[in-house]
Design a protein around this motif. Structure first.
Motif, PDB file in Angstrom:
ATOM      1  N   ASP A 149       6.129 -71.932 -98.231  1.00 50.37           N
ATOM      2  CA  ASP A 149       6.958 -70.724 -98.181  1.00 50.37           C
ATOM      3  C   ASP A 149       6.200 -69.503 -98.684  1.00 50.37           C
ATOM      4  O   ASP A 149       5.253 -69.625 -99.464  1.00 50.37           O
ATOM      5  N   GLY A 150       6.645 -68.352 -98.250  1.00 48.43           N
ATOM      6  CA  GLY A 150       6.217 -67.092 -98.847  1.00 48.43           C
ATOM      7  C   GLY A 150       4.940 -66.531 -98.273  1.00 48.43           C
ATOM      8  O   GLY A 150       4.261 -67.160 -97.450  1.00 48.43           O
ATOM      9  N   PRO A 151       4.603 -65.328 -98.729  1.00 42.79           N
ATOM     10  CA  PRO A 151       3.405 -64.649 -98.238  1.00 42.79           C
ATOM     11  C   PRO A 151       2.128 -65.399 -98.604  1.00 42.79           C
ATOM     12  O   PRO A 151       2.049 -66.033 -99.660  1.00 42.79           O
ATOM     13  N   ILE A 152       1.137 -65.318 -97.723  1.00 44.77           N
ATOM     14  CA  ILE A 152      -0.169 -65.930 -97.978  1.00 44.77           C
ATOM     15  C   ILE A 152      -1.231 -64.839 -97.892  1.00 44.77           C
ATOM     16  O   ILE A 152      -1.501 -64.296 -96.813  1.00 44.77           O
ATOM     17  N   ASP A 153      -1.801 -64.493 -99.035  1.00 45.59           N
ATOM     18  CA  ASP A 153      -2.801 -63.416 -99.085  1.00 45.59           C
ATOM     19  C   ASP A 153      -4.107 -63.815 -98.416  1.00 45.59           C
ATOM     20  O   ASP A 153      -4.784 -62.981 -97.791  1.00 45.59           O
ATOM     21  N   LEU A 154      -4.474 -65.083 -98.592  1.00 45.52           N
ATOM     22  CA  LEU A 154      -5.738 -65.578 -98.025  1.00 45.52           C
ATOM     23  C   LEU A 154      -5.490 -66.927 -97.369  1.00 45.52           C
ATOM     24  O   LEU A 154      -5.168 -67.907 -98.060  1.00 45.52           O
ATOM     25  N   LEU A 155      -5.612 -66.957 -96.050  1.00 50.34           N
ATOM     26  CA  LEU A 155      -5.577 -68.216 -95.304  1.00 50.34           C
ATOM     27  C   LEU A 155      -7.022 -68.611 -95.054  1.00 50.34           C
ATOM     28  O   LEU A 155      -7.729 -67.913 -94.327  1.00 50.34           O
ATOM     29  N   PHE A 156      -7.458 -69.701 -95.677  1.00 53.38           N
ATOM     30  CA  PHE A 156      -8.875 -70.075 -95.590  1.00 53.38           C
ATOM     31  C   PHE A 156      -9.005 -71.369 -94.798  1.00 53.38           C
ATOM     32  O   PHE A 156      -8.735 -72.465 -95.309  1.00 53.38           O
ATOM     33  N   ALA A 157      -9.413 -71.247 -93.522  1.00 58.38           N
ATOM     34  CA  ALA A 157      -9.669 -72.414 -92.672  1.00 58.38           C
ATOM     35  C   ALA A 157     -11.083 -72.898 -92.976  1.00 58.38           C
ATOM     36  O   ALA A 157     -12.056 -72.432 -92.384  1.00 58.38           O
ATOM     37  N   ASN A 158     -11.150 -73.799 -93.945  1.00 55.33           N
ATOM     38  CA  ASN A 158     -12.451 -74.243 -94.466  1.00 55.33           C
ATOM     39  C   ASN A 158     -12.833 -75.642 -93.984  1.00 55.33           C
ATOM     40  O   ASN A 158     -14.024 -75.933 -93.844  1.00 55.33           O
ATOM     41  N   ALA A 159     -11.847 -76.493 -93.739  1.00 56.18           N
ATOM     42  CA  ALA A 159     -12.147 -77.888 -93.374  1.00 56.18           C
ATOM     43  C   ALA A 159     -13.066 -77.926 -92.155  1.00 56.18           C
ATOM     44  O   ALA A 159     -12.889 -77.176 -91.201  1.00 56.18           O
ATOM     45  N   GLY A 160     -14.047 -78.795 -92.218  1.00 60.13           N
ATOM     46  CA  GLY A 160     -14.962 -78.908 -91.083  1.00 60.13           C
ATOM     47  C   GLY A 160     -15.688 -80.232 -91.120  1.00 60.13           C
ATOM     48  O   GLY A 160     -15.706 -80.935 -92.137  1.00 60.13           O
ATOM     49  N   MET A 161     -16.277 -80.591 -89.993  1.00 63.73           N
ATOM     50  CA  MET A 161     -16.998 -81.863 -89.884  1.00 63.73           C
ATOM     51  C   MET A 161     -18.231 -81.716 -89.019  1.00 63.73           C
ATOM     52  O   MET A 161     -18.333 -80.788 -88.202  1.00 63.73           O
ATOM     53  N   MET A 162     -19.172 -82.609 -89.237  1.00 64.70           N
ATOM     54  CA  MET A 162     -20.380 -82.674 -88.414  1.00 64.70           C
ATOM     55  C   MET A 162     -20.542 -84.144 -88.022  1.00 64.70           C
ATOM     56  O   MET A 162     -20.841 -84.979 -88.874  1.00 64.70           O
TER      57      MET A 162
END
Ligand SMILES: NC(=O)c1ccc[n+]([C@@H]2O[C@H](COP(=O)([O-])OP(=O)(O)OC[C@H]3O[C@@H](n4cnc5c(N)ncnc54)[C@H](OP(=O)(O)O)[C@@H]3O)[C@@H](O)[C@H]2O)c1
Length: 231
Positions: A72-85
């Motif tokens: 819920d609520g405002p999100i100041d920073l959405l960080f799409a960090n997950a990754g794979m190689m």
């Protein structure tokens, strides 16, 4: 108190982002595949309600929308960090296999799904920043060694997605940052990386702080130094 949602928060760069943002007083929604097993992440809990763990598997394209139902609520920073190689998509000869589809889903499409699911909550926040954890290996201009088919293609696709997001979300004052963290000594970066996770993350967070109210930074591909990287 600003709020960040970080994916891949259980280890590596995502764990360190969570640690440093908690130290800076932020509230964090930390998303990972298996919260029950995320002992290092749980150990960061300051016990004051600022850390919430959520289950999230980037390989599941419905996961972002499902997560948005729970946060819920405002999100100041959405960080799409997950990754794979994926090791099987590195070398020429057999790289075109099903792991590459997963790699594209996790590294490219999942961040778009997150942006689509959370754009309204980011737009409702004060800082309004979406950060995409890309890689210099997604730079076509910088590719002088070949290989890494799945990883390079998926990060190049992420860069293209980030550029479109920056244009499509401009009217909502959302700044979209496309970031290269450096070559970092994590499980993915290996022991020969040029810097530690705390060094990389501290520089990335300073860069992100500089992006507040800076639409001119949106849709650009940045090294942690703040230098623009070639596509
Ligand atoms: N380290 C470097 O030198 C470097 C350089 C350039 C870019 N990057 C980028 O930085 C980001 C973080 O990498 P890192 O170095 O911290 O690597 P890492 O230590 O291997 O951590 C990867 C993180 O992504 C998560 N993840 C992988 N697949 C997932 C899935 N299907 N759903 C949800 N989470 C998933 C992992 O969770 P599990 O524990 O569940 O697997 C883990 O939390 C990645 O996007 C990577 O491409 C890293």
């Amino acid at each position: 108190m600003p709020h960040a949602l970080i994916t891949g928060a259980n280890r590596g760069l995502g764990l360190e982002h969570t640690r440093q943002l908690l130290e800076r007083g932020w509230t964090i929604t930390a998303a990972c595949r298996n919260p029950d097993a995320a002992s290092e992440l749980k150990a960061l809990d300051p016990g004051d309600g600022r850390l919430t763990l959520e289950t999230y598997d980037a390989a599941d394209l419905g996961a972002a929308a499902a997560l948005a139902q729970r946060v819920d609520g405002p999100i100041d920073l959405l960080f799409a960090n997950a990754g794979m190689m994926a090791p099987s998509t590195r070398g020429f000869g057999g790289a075109a296999n099903a792991d590459m589809v997963t790699e594209m889903t996790v590294n490219s499409i999942a961040p778009l799904a997150l942006a689509e699911a959370f754009a309204d909550q980011v737009a409702a926040s004060e800082m309004k920043i979406i950060a995409l954890q890309s890689s210099r290996m997604g730079s076509i201009a910088d590719n002088t060694s070949g290989g890494a088919y799945g990883y390079r293609a998926s990060k190049a696709a992420l860069n293209a997605i980030g550029k479109s997001l920056s244009l499509d979300l401009k009217d909502r004052d959302i700044v979209v940052l496309i970031l290269h963290p450096g070559w970092v000594r994590t499980d993915m970066g290996g022991p020969n990386g040029l810097m530690t996770a705390p060094e990389s993350v501290s520089a990335q967070l300073d860069l992100i702080a500089r992006a507040f109210n800076q639409p001119a930074m949106s849709g650009r591909f940045f090294h942690i130094s703040g230098e623009d990287l070639n596509w």
